[in-house]
Motif scaffolding. Structure first.
Motif, mmCIF file in Angstrom:
data_model
loop_
_atom_site.group_PDB
_atom_site.id
_atom_site.type_symbol
_atom_site.label_atom_id
_atom_site.label_comp_id
_atom_site.label_asym_id
_atom_site.label_seq_id
_atom_site.Cartn_x
_atom_site.Cartn_y
_atom_site.Cartn_z
ATOM 1 N N ARG A 237 39.292 43.898 35.443
ATOM 2 C CA ARG A 237 38.261 44.917 34.966
ATOM 3 C C ARG A 237 38.441 46.194 35.295
ATOM 4 N NH1 ARG A 237 32.599 43.834 35.443
ATOM 5 N NH2 ARG A 237 32.335 46.037 35.618
ATOM 6 N N ALA A 238 37.982 47.220 34.519
ATOM 7 C CA ALA A 238 38.288 48.600 35.100
ATOM 8 C C ALA A 238 36.952 49.052 35.733
ATOM 9 C CB ALA A 238 37.995 49.539 33.578
ATOM 10 N N GLU A 239 37.335 49.864 36.545
ATOM 11 C CA GLU A 239 36.054 50.536 37.626
ATOM 12 C C GLU A 239 36.603 52.003 37.833
ATOM 13 O OE1 GLU A 239 33.766 48.831 39.087
ATOM 14 O OE2 GLU A 239 34.236 46.712 38.618
ATOM 15 N N SER A 240 35.293 52.605 37.972
ATOM 16 C CA SER A 240 35.191 54.195 37.999
ATOM 17 C C SER A 240 35.351 54.696 39.367
ATOM 18 C CB SER A 240 34.229 54.724 37.150
ATOM 19 O OG SER A 240 34.320 56.265 37.301
ATOM 20 N N ARG B 87 45.662 43.857 42.417
ATOM 21 C CA ARG B 87 46.484 44.732 41.788
ATOM 22 C C ARG B 87 45.688 45.707 41.093
ATOM 23 N NH1 ARG B 87 51.567 42.399 42.232
ATOM 24 N NH2 ARG B 87 51.639 40.062 42.456
ATOM 25 N N GLY B 88 46.243 46.941 40.910
ATOM 26 C CA GLY B 88 45.552 47.947 39.977
ATOM 27 C C GLY B 88 46.418 49.099 39.569
ATOM 28 N N SER C 135 39.425 56.000 35.922
ATOM 29 C CA SER C 135 39.297 54.661 35.489
ATOM 30 C C SER C 135 40.455 53.876 35.910
ATOM 31 C CB SER C 135 39.379 54.496 33.981
ATOM 32 O OG SER C 135 39.130 53.284 33.489
ATOM 33 N N VAL C 136 40.102 53.106 36.876
ATOM 34 C CA VAL C 136 41.145 52.216 37.611
ATOM 35 C C VAL C 136 41.055 50.793 37.227
ATOM 36 C CG1 VAL C 136 42.051 51.523 39.961
ATOM 37 C CG2 VAL C 136 41.365 53.626 39.451
ATOM 38 N N ILE D 196 33.227 48.804 44.420
ATOM 39 C CA ILE D 196 32.789 47.908 43.492
ATOM 40 C C ILE D 196 32.123 46.714 43.808
ATOM 41 C CG2 ILE D 196 35.491 48.301 42.690
ATOM 42 C CD1 ILE D 196 36.112 45.857 44.321
ATOM 43 N N ASP D 197 31.416 46.104 42.745
ATOM 44 C CA ASP D 197 30.547 45.044 43.118
ATOM 45 C C ASP D 197 31.606 43.574 43.204
ATOM 46 O OD1 ASP D 197 28.748 42.935 42.917
ATOM 47 O OD2 ASP D 197 27.689 44.030 41.715
#
Length: 87
Positions: A51-54, A27-28, A41-42, A70-71
């Motif tokens: 967590r937030a990812e760019s 989900r996001g 910022s997702v 994403i890692d």
């Protein structure tokens, strides 16, 4: 759903990668957008980790596309990665 463009790869991902996750859902939502940097910022929730990812954003008149990487280890996905590497 999984659609990598290669059916046999999709089957392996469904069977060996996604089935090892603690939840079947990813989900996001977009938390914010920086028009100067053209990034969003997702906030993602995957495998019980939030967590937030760019992501880089490209917008046209009819479409907005966000791309990035994403890692998976940040989402505690080492077991899932190991499962597809063993196959």
């Amino acid at each position: 759903s999984v659609d990598s463009g290669v059916e046999i790869r999709d089957e392996s991902l469904r069977e060996f990668f996604f089935k090892t996750m603690t939840s079947p859902y990813i989900r996001g939502y977009v938390e914010g957008y920086d028009p100067k940097k053209k990034t969003a910022s997702v906030f993602l929730n995957m495998n019980g980790v939030s967590r937030a990812e760019s992501f880089k954003v490209v917008a046209t008149k009819s479409e907005i596309t966000a791309t990035g990487t994403i890692d998976l280890l940040n989402f505690m996905m080492s077991k899932s990665l190991e499962s597809i590497n063993k196959k």
